[in-house]
Design a protein around this motif. Sequence first.
Motif, PDB file in Angstrom:
ATOM      1  N   LEU A 156      37.009  32.625  43.844  1.00 57.21           N
ATOM      2  CA  LEU A 156      37.343  33.717  42.907  1.00 57.21           C
ATOM      3  C   LEU A 156      36.703  35.024  43.379  1.00 57.21           C
ATOM      4  O   LEU A 156      37.310  36.093  43.299  1.00 57.21           O
ATOM      5  N   GLU A 157      35.464  34.930  43.867  1.00 53.92           N
ATOM      6  CA  GLU A 157      34.755  36.144  44.305  1.00 53.92           C
ATOM      7  C   GLU A 157      35.410  36.770  45.532  1.00 53.92           C
ATOM      8  O   GLU A 157      35.365  37.983  45.711  1.00 53.92           O
ATOM      9  N   ALA A 158      36.030  35.935  46.380  1.00 56.49           N
ATOM     10  CA  ALA A 158      36.715  36.477  47.564  1.00 56.49           C
ATOM     11  C   ALA A 158      37.926  37.312  47.139  1.00 56.49           C
ATOM     12  O   ALA A 158      38.277  38.292  47.801  1.00 56.49           O
ATOM     13  N   GLY A 159      38.548  36.946  46.026  1.00 51.83           N
ATOM     14  CA  GLY A 159      39.596  37.764  45.420  1.00 51.83           C
ATOM     15  C   GLY A 159      40.916  37.768  46.154  1.00 51.83           C
ATOM     16  O   GLY A 159      41.045  37.268  47.267  1.00 51.83           O
ATOM     17  N   ASP A 160      41.917  38.378  45.484  1.00 49.88           N
ATOM     18  CA  ASP A 160      43.246  38.539  46.089  1.00 49.88           C
ATOM     19  C   ASP A 160      43.234  39.743  47.012  1.00 49.88           C
ATOM     20  O   ASP A 160      43.875  39.779  48.049  1.00 49.88           O
ATOM     21  N   ASP A 161      42.506  40.757  46.561  1.00 45.41           N
ATOM     22  CA  ASP A 161      42.496  42.018  47.286  1.00 45.41           C
ATOM     23  C   ASP A 161      41.023  42.321  47.558  1.00 45.41           C
ATOM     24  O   ASP A 161      40.256  42.627  46.638  1.00 45.41           O
ATOM     25  N   ALA A 162      40.607  42.192  48.837  1.00 43.52           N
ATOM     26  CA  ALA A 162      39.184  42.276  49.184  1.00 43.52           C
ATOM     27  C   ALA A 162      38.537  43.551  48.631  1.00 43.52           C
ATOM     28  O   ALA A 162      37.392  43.525  48.164  1.00 43.52           O
ATOM     29  N   GLU A 163      39.269  44.668  48.607  1.00 44.18           N
ATOM     30  CA  GLU A 163      38.669  45.930  48.146  1.00 44.18           C
ATOM     31  C   GLU A 163      38.438  45.930  46.648  1.00 44.18           C
ATOM     32  O   GLU A 163      37.557  46.613  46.140  1.00 44.18           O
ATOM     33  N   ALA A 165      37.973  43.008  44.889  1.00 43.52           N
ATOM     34  CA  ALA A 165      37.511  41.677  44.495  1.00 43.52           C
ATOM     35  C   ALA A 165      36.406  41.739  43.447  1.00 43.52           C
ATOM     36  O   ALA A 165      36.401  40.955  42.491  1.00 43.52           O
ATOM     37  N   ALA A 166      35.475  42.674  43.583  1.00 46.55           N
ATOM     38  CA  ALA A 166      34.345  42.727  42.658  1.00 46.55           C
ATOM     39  C   ALA A 166      34.788  43.104  41.247  1.00 46.55           C
ATOM     40  O   ALA A 166      34.091  42.805  40.278  1.00 46.55           O
ATOM     41  N   ARG A 167      35.937  43.776  41.132  1.00 47.32           N
ATOM     42  CA  ARG A 167      36.445  44.093  39.786  1.00 47.32           C
ATOM     43  C   ARG A 167      37.292  42.949  39.245  1.00 47.32           C
ATOM     44  O   ARG A 167      37.351  42.707  38.043  1.00 47.32           O
ATOM     45  N   GLU A 168      37.952  42.233  40.159  1.00 49.85           N
ATOM     46  CA  GLU A 168      38.836  41.147  39.721  1.00 49.85           C
ATOM     47  C   GLU A 168      38.035  40.019  39.062  1.00 49.85           C
ATOM     48  O   GLU A 168      38.455  39.439  38.077  1.00 49.85           O
ATOM     49  N   TYR A 169      36.880  39.687  39.677  1.00 51.24           N
ATOM     50  CA  TYR A 169      36.080  38.565  39.154  1.00 51.24           C
ATOM     51  C   TYR A 169      34.603  38.872  39.339  1.00 51.24           C
ATOM     52  O   TYR A 169      34.158  39.155  40.451  1.00 51.24           O
ATOM     53  N   MET A 170      33.860  38.842  38.210  1.00 51.00           N
ATOM     54  CA  MET A 170      32.409  39.086  38.274  1.00 51.00           C
ATOM     55  C   MET A 170      31.696  37.925  37.599  1.00 51.00           C
ATOM     56  O   MET A 170      31.989  37.639  36.424  1.00 51.00           O
ATOM     57  N   PHE A 171      30.782  37.266  38.322  1.00 50.97           N
ATOM     58  CA  PHE A 171      29.997  36.185  37.714  1.00 50.97           C
ATOM     59  C   PHE A 171      28.574  36.668  37.473  1.00 50.97           C
ATOM     60  O   PHE A 171      27.949  37.243  38.363  1.00 50.97           O
ATOM     61  N   HIS A 172      28.078  36.457  36.245  1.00 44.47           N
ATOM     62  CA  HIS A 172      26.695  36.772  35.908  1.00 44.47           C
ATOM     63  C   HIS A 172      25.996  35.470  35.514  1.00 44.47           C
ATOM     64  O   HIS A 172      26.162  35.000  34.381  1.00 44.47           O
ATOM     65  N   GLY A 173      25.247  34.865  36.465  1.00 43.93           N
ATOM     66  CA  GLY A 173      24.469  33.668  36.143  1.00 43.93           C
ATOM     67  C   GLY A 173      23.161  34.060  35.478  1.00 43.93           C
ATOM     68  O   GLY A 173      22.666  35.178  35.658  1.00 43.93           O
ATOM     69  N   GLY A 174      22.598  33.129  34.700  1.00 49.79           N
ATOM     70  CA  GLY A 174      21.320  33.408  34.040  1.00 49.79           C
ATOM     71  C   GLY A 174      21.447  34.405  32.900  1.00 49.79           C
ATOM     72  O   GLY A 174      20.482  35.113  32.593  1.00 49.79           O
ATOM     73  N   ARG A 175      22.600  34.488  32.275  1.00 49.54           N
ATOM     74  CA  ARG A 175      22.805  35.387  31.124  1.00 49.54           C
ATOM     75  C   ARG A 175      23.236  34.559  29.908  1.00 49.54           C
ATOM     76  O   ARG A 175      24.300  33.929  29.925  1.00 49.54           O
ATOM     77  N   ILE A 176      22.421  34.591  28.861  1.00 48.24           N
ATOM     78  CA  ILE A 176      22.743  33.868  27.628  1.00 48.24           C
ATOM     79  C   ILE A 176      23.527  34.801  26.712  1.00 48.24           C
ATOM     80  O   ILE A 176      23.058  35.914  26.421  1.00 48.24           O
ATOM     81  N   ALA A 177      24.697  34.370  26.269  1.00 44.17           N
ATOM     82  CA  ALA A 177      25.459  35.170  25.295  1.00 44.17           C
ATOM     83  C   ALA A 177      24.756  35.054  23.941  1.00 44.17           C
ATOM     84  O   ALA A 177      24.603  33.948  23.418  1.00 44.17           O
ATOM     85  N   VAL A 178      24.282  36.186  23.391  1.00 44.82           N
ATOM     86  CA  VAL A 178      23.558  36.149  22.113  1.00 44.82           C
ATOM     87  C   VAL A 178      24.380  36.731  20.963  1.00 44.82           C
ATOM     88  O   VAL A 178      24.058  36.524  19.797  1.00 44.82           O
TER      89      VAL A 178
END
Length: 378
Positions: A156-163, A165-178
């Motif tokens: 997912l991070e590699a994306g469809d469009d490399a330029e 990609a960071a907007r298409e899919y962003m993962f935030h590990g270590g974040r608790i939804a409060v």
Amino acid sequence: MSRVVIVGAGIVGTMHAVLARRAGWHVTHLDADAEPRSASVRNFGLVWVSGRAEGDELELALRARELWGEIAADAPGVGLRADGSMLVVQRPEELAVVEQVMERADADARGFRLLDPDGVRQVNPAIRGDVLAGLHCTTDAVVEPRLALSALRAWLEAGDDAEDAAREYMFHGGRIAVEIGPGYVVDHTGERHQAEVVIVCPGAERQGPIAELLQGAPLRRVQLQMMQTASLGEPLTTSIADGDSLRYYPAFAVPALDDLPPQAPVAAEHQMQLLIAQRHDGELTVGDTHAYDEPFDFAASEAAYEHLHERAASILGRPLPPVVRRWTGVYSQVLDGAICHRRQVQLGVWVVTGPGGRGMTLSPAIAEQTIAEIGSPR
Ligand SMILES: Cc1cc2nc3c(=O)[nH]c(=O)nc-3n(C[C@H](O)[C@H](O)[C@H](O)COP(=O)(O)OP(=O)(O)OC[C@H]3O[C@@H](n4cnc5c(N)ncnc54)[C@H](O)[C@@H]3O)c2cc1C
């Protein structure tokens, strides 16, 4: 571009991210753990069509199996192997159940074949123990639970469009939804994640805002005991199930089931079956038990592990390799007969959990249904 925020990066949340991206949504993805470590990494990795109930559940499992194939072609790191499974029959009463299962109209769709002992050994030469017959299921498959989530995120991070990609899919590990509400999620650092749609896939978690979202939901939690051995030293060409698995899967609910003799006392006490899946490096994942009453015991039962050793040895005709890891895992299971608990709990806020012991199998098809209900991005 329209965005969805997904809370939870177990297999259910991650497959929602995959299917949302396929439908053209941008995705923000959060998990409380830096690297998710709940049910989705603790399971066998079995994509288990054989045991699913006839009708809608089987159709969904077959669709999920198809989606797993497509997704694994894009993200081979999930480790999909179309190895099938062998349910090893050791008693005449188990054979009667399997014979009735073979008479059902959906036996072909599942890829079932009833084999004699020589046939079993031809398909899986590592089965050298006590065998009366084998139910071979060619549609079952296996993935690598410890690798699949990170492989899917990397893709997912590699994306469809490399330029982009960071907007298409962003993962935030270590974040608790409060805090979770229409169009937003606030994590414990105070960051607010905005989106048109919020999908919460919390697994068996019940703390904080999840407790409110799931209040009154028809769900229970189930705890299982598992272990992993050193390498078998030879290929296990199919996953393996023992005759006790006939008692747990709705596909085997035929009249002859009532004539099965009682389980061994330790197996009955811990509601056990034997399942064995080989990992890509030759190790064996072996389980399982089922505990339904909370609070769960925090200690694992050694008697249950001894029973798994005995059952495995009786099928393989040799002792299991030394155990290298033991763990427990908890899943969330829906109790109202649905495939999972999927509700729009506030405007544009969806919660999806509760596939029970079939979440690794069904997650891509469950996600496909959710994304279809939500509709296309604007
Ligand atoms: C031992 C065991 C063996 C199994 N074997 C199989 C099998 O072989 N085949 C099969 O089909 N199924 C199997 N299952 C079932 C399957 O593993 C589950 O159904 C599936 O993993 C559930 O996925 P999930 O994403 O809903 O939950 P989880 O994997 O539990 O993920 C939920 C995630 O949500 C995150 N989260 C929760 N609350 C918050 C919050 N407030 N903020 C941020 N993140 C949050 C958690 O950190 C977690 O990472 C097994 C289960 C167990 C326990």
